[in-house]
Design an enzyme around this catalytic site. Structure first.
Site, PDB file in Angstrom:
ATOM      1  N   CYS A  90      -4.928  -3.478   2.845  1.00 24.93           N
ATOM      2  CA  CYS A  90      -4.618  -3.507   4.279  1.00 24.93           C
ATOM      3  C   CYS A  90      -5.848  -3.717   5.170  1.00 24.93           C
ATOM      4  O   CYS A  90      -6.392  -4.795   5.198  1.00 24.93           O
ATOM      5  CB  CYS A  90      -3.836  -2.247   4.651  1.00 24.93           C
ATOM      6  SG  CYS A  90      -2.834  -2.520   6.146  1.00 24.93           S
TER       7      CYS A  90
ATOM      8  N   LYS B 120      -9.547   1.882  -1.672  1.00 26.72           N
ATOM      9  CA  LYS B 120      -9.711   1.286  -0.337  1.00 26.72           C
ATOM     10  C   LYS B 120     -11.047   1.681   0.291  1.00 26.72           C
ATOM     11  O   LYS B 120     -11.323   2.878   0.477  1.00 26.72           O
ATOM     12  CB  LYS B 120      -8.552   1.716   0.551  1.00 26.72           C
ATOM     13  CG  LYS B 120      -8.507   1.046   1.921  1.00 26.72           C
ATOM     14  CD  LYS B 120      -7.217   1.435   2.650  1.00 26.72           C
ATOM     15  CE  LYS B 120      -7.039   0.694   3.971  1.00 26.72           C
ATOM     16  NZ  LYS B 120      -5.753   1.040   4.624  1.00 26.72           N
TER      17      LYS B 120
ATOM     18  N   GLU C 134       0.856  -1.199   0.000  1.00 24.93           N
ATOM     19  CA  GLU C 134       0.000   0.000   0.000  1.00 24.93           C
ATOM     20  C   GLU C 134       0.895   1.253   0.000  1.00 24.93           C
ATOM     21  O   GLU C 134       1.949   1.266   0.661  1.00 24.93           O
ATOM     22  CB  GLU C 134      -0.834  -0.052   1.294  1.00 24.93           C
ATOM     23  CG  GLU C 134      -1.723   1.139   1.556  1.00 24.93           C
ATOM     24  CD  GLU C 134      -2.432   1.012   2.925  1.00 24.93           C
ATOM     25  OE1 GLU C 134      -2.017   0.190   3.779  1.00 24.93           O
ATOM     26  OE2 GLU C 134      -3.403   1.757   3.141  1.00 24.93           O
TER      27      GLU C 134
HETATM   28  C1  ACM Z   1      -3.724   0.000   7.290  1.00 24.14           C
HETATM   29  O1  ACM Z   1      -4.843  -0.178   6.826  1.00 24.14           O
HETATM   30  N1  ACM Z   1      -2.768   0.588   6.616  1.00 24.14           N
HETATM   31  C2  ACM Z   1      -3.400  -0.480   8.646  1.00 24.14           C
END
Ligand code: ACM
Length: 259
Positions: free
Chosen positions: A140, A107, A38
Site C-alpha cells: 500500500c 511494510k 493488505e
Molecule cells: C495504506 O497504506 N494502507 C493506506
C-alpha cells in the site's frame, strides 16, 4: 503467465470468513499468481493493541494453511497481506507456492494509525525467483515512496505485487507512474468497504489494477464490490528498460547528481 488481482471486502476480526471469501473468488479464475489485499484476513482498522495480538499470526498460521491448500491443489503462487506476529508485530505480505512458504516482506512505510500498532519493516525489499519470473512485494502506502519500486527494480524484479488497503484516491494513478518510471509490471490488489470502529472511520477505494511496463492499465476493478480479474502477461517485457537508442531507464541513472 496469468496474473490475478483479488479484491475482497473483509469483515474486521473474522479471519476464516475473510480467507474463505478470497478463496471463493480465486476458485473462479485460473492464474499462476494471485495477489490479495493488505491485511486481507483480519481487516484493517485496529483500535487496540490486544486485538492485534489476538488476530496476528505467525507466517505459518491458519491463513497460511488455508491458502497453502489452494496453492497445492492448483499448483499456483499467492501473495497476501497479514498482521505478522514475530518478536513484535509487522504489517507483512507473504509469498507462498505449491511447495509452501517462499518469503516475506514487512511494510517499510507505515500509514496513519498503523504507526501506533506495527513496527516498521526491517527486511528491505526482497526479490524472489519463481518459475515464471522475478517477483518483489511492497504494501500500500509504499507506493508514495518511489524508492520502494525503484529498489525492487534495481534488484531485478519483473513484477511488483502490491497488496493494499487504499484510502487516498491518488494511488491507482500513482502506480501507473511507478510502473512507467521503472518499466515494470505492477499488480495492486485492494479491498472495498468501510470500517467504522472506536470512532475511527475508514473507507477503502477498491480500484485494484494491473499495469504494464509502459504504464498501460491492463485491468482496473470497480470501487465498491468484491471482484477478481486475471490478465495474461509476459514478465520478460520488464527486462527491456530502453525507451529509445539513447535512453535506458536504469543505465541513465545519474547517481552522482542526486546527492
Ligand atoms: C495504506 O497504506 N494502507 C493506506
Amino acid at each position: 503467465m496469468h496474473l490475478a488481482v483479488v479484491q475482497t471486502n473483509p469483515v474486521f476480526g473474522e479471519t476464516q470468513r475473510n480467507v474463505q471469501e478470497a478463496l471463493d473468488l480465486m476458485a473462479t479464475v485460473k492464474a499462476e499468481l494471485y495477489v490479495l489485499p493488505e491485511l486481507f484476513n483480519t481487516g484493517y482498522n485496529f483500535i487496540k493493541q490486544k486485538e492485534l495480538a489476538a488476530l496476528g499470526e505467525r507466517a505459518d498460521g491458519i491463513t497460511y494453511e488455508m491458502l497453502l491448500k489452494f496453492a497445492e491443489d492448483r499448483n499456483c503462487y499467492i501473495v497476501y497481506g497479514f498482521a505478522e506476529k514475530a518478536d513484535i508485530m509487522y504489517n507483512s505480505a507473504s509469498l507462498i507456492g505449491p511447495d509452501g512458504f517462499i518469503g516475506i516482506y514487512r511494510k517499510v512505510h507505515l500509514f496513519y494509525r498503523e504507526n501506533i500498532f506495527f513496527a516498521p519493516g526491517n527486511l528491505g525489499f526482497p526479490v524472489f525467483d519463481l518459475p515464471f519470473g522475478r517477483i518483489g512485494m511492497m504494501i500500500c502506502f509504499d507506493w508514495a515512496y518511489p524508492e520502494s519500486a525503484r529498489t525492487l527494480t534495481l534488484k531485478g524484479a519483473q513484477l511488483i505485487a502490491h497488496p493494499s488497503n487504499l484510502v487516498l484516491p491518488y494511488c491507482p494513478d500513482g502506480m501507473v507512474t511507478r510502473a512507467l518510471e521503472n518499466k515494470i509490471f505492477t499488480a495492486t490488489a485492494d479491498r472495498v468497504g468501510e470500517e467504522n470502529r472506536g470512532g475511527v472511520e475508514i473507507k477503502f477505494i477498491g480500484t485494484s489494477e494491473i499495469v504494464d511496463p509502459n504504464g498501460k492499465i491492463l485491468c482496473r476493478l470497480n470501487s465498491n464490490n468484491p471482484a477478481i480479474k486475471s490478465v495474461e502477461i509476459d514478465l520478460s517485457l520488464s527486462d527491456n528498460k530502453q525507451i529509445n537508442v539513447y535512453n535506458d531507464i536504469l543505465k541513465g541513472l545519474r547517481l552522482d547528481q542526486y546527492k
